[in-house]
Design an enzyme around this catalytic site. Structure first.
Site, PDB file in Angstrom:
ATOM      1  CG  ASP A   1      -2.829  -6.334   1.239  1.00  9.78           C
ATOM      2  OD1 ASP A   1      -2.545  -5.573   2.176  1.00  9.78           O
ATOM      3  OD2 ASP A   1      -2.399  -7.504   1.147  1.00  9.78           O
TER       4      ASP A   1
ATOM      5  CG  ASN B   1      -1.470  -2.034  11.198  1.00  9.93           C
ATOM      6  OD1 ASN B   1      -2.338  -1.961  12.069  1.00  9.93           O
ATOM      7  ND2 ASN B   1      -1.510  -2.915  10.214  1.00  9.93           N
TER       8      ASN B   1
ATOM      9  CB  VAL C   1       5.068  -2.724   4.385  1.00 10.18           C
ATOM     10  CG1 VAL C   1       5.761  -1.861   3.339  1.00 10.18           C
ATOM     11  CG2 VAL C   1       4.910  -4.160   3.875  1.00 10.18           C
TER      12      VAL C   1
ATOM     13  CG  HIS D   1       0.701   0.672   4.217  1.00 18.39           C
ATOM     14  ND1 HIS D   1       1.969   0.556   4.745  1.00 18.39           N
ATOM     15  CD2 HIS D   1      -0.017  -0.351   4.731  1.00 18.39           C
ATOM     16  CE1 HIS D   1       2.004  -0.491   5.547  1.00 18.39           C
ATOM     17  NE2 HIS D   1       0.808  -1.052   5.567  1.00 18.39           N
TER      18      HIS D   1
ATOM     19  CG  HIS E   1      -4.338  -1.811   5.616  1.00 18.71           C
ATOM     20  ND1 HIS E   1      -3.981  -3.052   5.129  1.00 18.71           N
ATOM     21  CD2 HIS E   1      -3.306  -1.405   6.393  1.00 18.71           C
ATOM     22  CE1 HIS E   1      -2.780  -3.368   5.602  1.00 18.71           C
ATOM     23  NE2 HIS E   1      -2.349  -2.395   6.379  1.00 18.71           N
TER      24      HIS E   1
HETATM   25  P1  5GP Z   1       0.979  -3.612   7.543  1.00 22.16           P
HETATM   26  O1  5GP Z   1       0.890  -4.668   8.615  1.00 22.16           O
HETATM   27  O2  5GP Z   1       2.402  -3.142   7.331  1.00 22.16           O
HETATM   28  O3  5GP Z   1       0.024  -2.493   7.791  1.00 22.16           O
HETATM   29  O4  5GP Z   1       0.457  -4.326   6.242  1.00 22.16           O
HETATM   30  C1  5GP Z   1       1.227  -4.518   5.112  1.00 22.16           C
HETATM   31  C2  5GP Z   1       0.298  -5.044   4.021  1.00 22.16           C
HETATM   32  O5  5GP Z   1       1.021  -5.048   2.825  1.00 22.16           O
HETATM   33  C3  5GP Z   1      -0.211  -6.480   4.277  1.00 22.16           C
HETATM   34  O6  5GP Z   1      -1.633  -6.483   4.232  1.00 22.16           O
HETATM   35  C4  5GP Z   1       0.404  -7.284   3.119  1.00 22.16           C
HETATM   36  O7  5GP Z   1      -0.468  -8.282   2.614  1.00 22.16           O
HETATM   37  C5  5GP Z   1       0.703  -6.211   2.085  1.00 22.16           C
HETATM   38  N1  5GP Z   1       1.869  -6.467   1.257  1.00 22.16           N
HETATM   39  C6  5GP Z   1       3.102  -6.843   1.698  1.00 22.16           C
HETATM   40  N2  5GP Z   1       3.946  -6.979   0.675  1.00 22.16           N
HETATM   41  C7  5GP Z   1       3.234  -6.682  -0.451  1.00 22.16           C
HETATM   42  C8  5GP Z   1       3.581  -6.669  -1.838  1.00 22.16           C
HETATM   43  O8  5GP Z   1       4.712  -6.952  -2.245  1.00 22.16           O
HETATM   44  N3  5GP Z   1       2.595  -6.338  -2.704  1.00 22.16           N
HETATM   45  C9  5GP Z   1       1.336  -6.041  -2.283  1.00 22.16           C
HETATM   46  N4  5GP Z   1       0.440  -5.729  -3.234  1.00 22.16           N
HETATM   47  N5  5GP Z   1       0.976  -6.044  -0.983  1.00 22.16           N
HETATM   48  C10 5GP Z   1       1.924  -6.365  -0.074  1.00 22.16           C
END
Ligand code: 5GP
Ligand code: ZN
Length: 115
Positions: free
Chosen positions: A37, A91, A100, A104, A106
């Protein structure tokens, strides 16, 4: 599952999977990728995704989830946290805070986590 999967050219994770955007890759197989991340919330914070673009957990086929969860075990072992422990967070949808919309998990590890 075959070697082909749905993609979305506007999705940042599809772009990472296609090597069209940078990320620190931790694991890759035929169906799954894991990368750091970019805003880590724990000493180890890895995102584990199917290569296929499925926007949410609820929209992801069961066989894709099963494959992904099996490989999360492998990723955890490779990261050296299988024994020590780790947290998995998914999420799902707008009210969860999902940002996103490419499924995925975490994987958070490396510190003792409270709720
Ligand atoms: P969500 O809230 O969708 O579960 O979390 C999305 C995660 O993706 C967040 O922890 C954010 O920091 C990570 N993230 C968003 N954009 C990018 C990216 O371009 N590259 C990487 N490596 N992580 C990302
Ligand atoms: Zn995607």
């Amino acid at each position: 599952m075959t070697g082909t999967y749905p993609t979305d050219e506007y999705c940042i994770f599809c772009r990472i999977i296609a090597r069209n955007a940078p990320a620190k890759l931790r694991y890759e197989s035929e169906h799954v990728v894991a990368f750091d991340d970019h805003r880590p919330k724990a000493p180890t914070h890895v995102l584990i995704c199917p290569k296929g673009h499925y926007p949410t957990f609820m929209e992801t086929p069961d066989e894709v989830l099963a494959q992904l969860e099996a490989e999360i075990k492998i990723v955890a072992e490779r990261l050296g946290v299988g024994e020590r422990g780790f947290r998995m967070v998914v999420n799902n949808g707008r009210e969860s805070g999902q940002l996103v919309f490419h499924l995925h998990y975490h994987l958070l590890a490396g510190t003792v986590m409270g709720f």
